[in-house]
Each structure stands twice: as C-alpha cells, then as structure tokens.
Design a protein around this motif. Sequence first.
Motif, PDB file in Angstrom:
ATOM      1  N   PRO A  55     -23.746  13.336  13.924  1.00  0.00           N
ATOM      2  CA  PRO A  55     -23.617  11.999  13.974  1.00  0.00           C
ATOM      3  C   PRO A  55     -22.216  11.542  13.507  1.00  0.00           C
ATOM      4  CG  PRO A  55     -25.179  12.988  12.485  1.00  0.00           C
ATOM      5  CD  PRO A  55     -24.780  13.981  13.248  1.00  0.00           C
ATOM      6  N   VAL A  56     -22.041  10.342  13.833  1.00  0.00           N
ATOM      7  CA  VAL A  56     -20.517   9.817  13.407  1.00  0.00           C
ATOM      8  C   VAL A  56     -20.844   8.253  12.960  1.00  0.00           C
ATOM      9  CG1 VAL A  56     -18.183   9.103  14.064  1.00  0.00           C
ATOM     10  CG2 VAL A  56     -19.607  11.411  15.028  1.00  0.00           C
ATOM     11  N   LYS A  57     -20.252   8.027  11.856  1.00  0.00           N
ATOM     12  CA  LYS A  57     -20.426   6.609  11.476  1.00  0.00           C
ATOM     13  C   LYS A  57     -19.032   6.086  11.158  1.00  0.00           C
ATOM     14  CE  LYS A  57     -24.897   6.034  11.388  1.00  0.00           C
ATOM     15  NZ  LYS A  57     -25.435   5.365  12.442  1.00  0.00           N
ATOM     16  N   VAL A  58     -18.906   4.733  10.970  1.00  0.00           N
ATOM     17  CA  VAL A  58     -17.539   4.123  10.852  1.00  0.00           C
ATOM     18  C   VAL A  58     -17.698   3.197   9.641  1.00  0.00           C
ATOM     19  CG1 VAL A  58     -15.886   2.402  11.896  1.00  0.00           C
ATOM     20  CG2 VAL A  58     -16.894   3.991  13.399  1.00  0.00           C
ATOM     21  N   TYR A  59     -16.865   3.317   8.759  1.00  0.00           N
ATOM     22  CA  TYR A  59     -16.690   2.156   7.722  1.00  0.00           C
ATOM     23  C   TYR A  59     -15.510   1.643   7.723  1.00  0.00           C
ATOM     24  CZ  TYR A  59     -20.562   5.204   6.273  1.00  0.00           C
ATOM     25  OH  TYR A  59     -21.711   5.961   6.635  1.00  0.00           O
ATOM     26  N   LEU A  60     -15.393   0.252   7.053  1.00  0.00           N
ATOM     27  CA  LEU A  60     -14.092  -0.350   7.005  1.00  0.00           C
ATOM     28  C   LEU A  60     -13.367   0.068   5.502  1.00  0.00           C
ATOM     29  CD1 LEU A  60     -15.154  -3.930   8.320  1.00  0.00           C
ATOM     30  CD2 LEU A  60     -13.993  -2.265   9.527  1.00  0.00           C
ATOM     31  N   THR A  61     -12.269   0.100   5.799  1.00  0.00           N
ATOM     32  CA  THR A  61     -11.440   0.418   4.595  1.00  0.00           C
ATOM     33  C   THR A  61     -10.099  -0.064   4.494  1.00  0.00           C
ATOM     34  OG1 THR A  61     -10.953   2.293   3.076  1.00  0.00           O
ATOM     35  CG2 THR A  61     -10.759   2.884   5.293  1.00  0.00           C
ATOM     36  N   LYS A  62      -9.151   0.125   3.642  1.00  0.00           N
ATOM     37  CA  LYS A  62      -8.079  -0.088   3.622  1.00  0.00           C
ATOM     38  C   LYS A  62      -6.956   1.123   3.512  1.00  0.00           C
ATOM     39  CE  LYS A  62      -7.828  -4.747   2.338  1.00  0.00           C
ATOM     40  NZ  LYS A  62      -7.229  -5.667   3.295  1.00  0.00           N
ATOM     41  N   TYR A  63      -6.015   1.249   4.232  1.00  0.00           N
ATOM     42  CA  TYR A  63      -4.841   2.215   4.141  1.00  0.00           C
ATOM     43  C   TYR A  63      -3.542   1.738   3.959  1.00  0.00           C
ATOM     44  CZ  TYR A  63      -2.262   6.616   5.287  1.00  0.00           C
ATOM     45  OH  TYR A  63      -1.432   7.376   5.300  1.00  0.00           O
ATOM     46  N   LYS A  64      -2.966   2.286   2.950  1.00  0.00           N
ATOM     47  CA  LYS A  64      -1.498   1.531   2.694  1.00  0.00           C
ATOM     48  C   LYS A  64      -1.552  -0.008   2.840  1.00  0.00           C
ATOM     49  CE  LYS A  64       0.964   5.887   4.217  1.00  0.00           C
ATOM     50  NZ  LYS A  64       1.908   6.152   4.870  1.00  0.00           N
ATOM     51  N   GLY A  65      -2.470  -0.599   2.249  1.00  0.00           N
ATOM     52  CA  GLY A  65      -2.733  -1.884   2.367  1.00  0.00           C
ATOM     53  C   GLY A  65      -3.046  -2.734   3.637  1.00  0.00           C
ATOM     54  N   ARG A  66      -3.617  -1.957   4.692  1.00  0.00           N
ATOM     55  CA  ARG A  66      -3.967  -2.362   5.711  1.00  0.00           C
ATOM     56  C   ARG A  66      -5.337  -2.169   6.085  1.00  0.00           C
ATOM     57  NH1 ARG A  66       0.621  -1.483  10.292  1.00  0.00           N
ATOM     58  NH2 ARG A  66      -0.435  -3.105  11.266  1.00  0.00           N
ATOM     59  N   ASP A  67      -6.110  -3.004   6.743  1.00  0.00           N
ATOM     60  CA  ASP A  67      -7.410  -2.803   7.249  1.00  0.00           C
ATOM     61  C   ASP A  67      -7.254  -1.806   8.252  1.00  0.00           C
ATOM     62  OD1 ASP A  67      -8.343  -4.873   5.639  1.00  0.00           O
ATOM     63  OD2 ASP A  67      -8.024  -6.284   7.381  1.00  0.00           O
ATOM     64  N   CYS A  68      -8.396  -0.894   8.100  1.00  0.00           N
ATOM     65  CA  CYS A  68      -8.668   0.289   9.355  1.00  0.00           C
ATOM     66  C   CYS A  68      -9.799   0.757   9.248  1.00  0.00           C
ATOM     67  CB  CYS A  68      -7.727   1.349   8.762  1.00  0.00           C
ATOM     68  SG  CYS A  68      -8.209   2.385   7.298  1.00  0.00           S
ATOM     69  N   ALA A  69     -10.305   1.407   9.998  1.00  0.00           N
ATOM     70  CA  ALA A  69     -11.734   1.933  10.370  1.00  0.00           C
ATOM     71  C   ALA A  69     -11.756   3.593   9.642  1.00  0.00           C
ATOM     72  CB  ALA A  69     -12.261   1.856  11.594  1.00  0.00           C
TER      73      ALA A  69
END
Length: 72
Positions: A55-69
């Motif tokens: 199974p795979v899940k996606v979470y919202l986060t930040k990377y180098k100050g930018r929104d990413c999944a």
Amino acid sequence: MYIKWNNLDVNEVADYLHEEIAYHSQFVLEVLRGKSNVVNFLENKFNTIKNGSQPVKVYLTKYKGRDCAAII
C-alpha cells in the motif's frame, strides 16, 4: 487533495494540477513537465500501485519552503 490522491484515481487528481506542472521524483529520471504528461504518468503509476502488494499513502508536506506531496 491528498485524500483524493490516496483513492488512486487520476480523474480525481487531474483537476487540481496546473497546466505547467513540473513533477519531480527520485524514481523518475527526468522532470515531467506539463499537465498531460503528468496525468499520463500518474495513471500508469496508480494502476501499478493498485495491482501491487504494497500500500502507498500520500501526505502533504513542505520541502525547501514549497508545498509538496510525500508518497510513502
């Protein structure tokens, strides 16, 4: 949007993507550019995940100050 992503249905995700999206991934050798290219890639990716055993899940986060999944 991550809840829709977790449904593994590209049609639920596509409307949220910008026409000039750039998709970066450690598992893709080069950056995918443009909504149609990313949608095609995600359709194949989602089908692979659906047919797989992990199974795979996606979470919202930040990377180098930018929104990413983050796909885990």
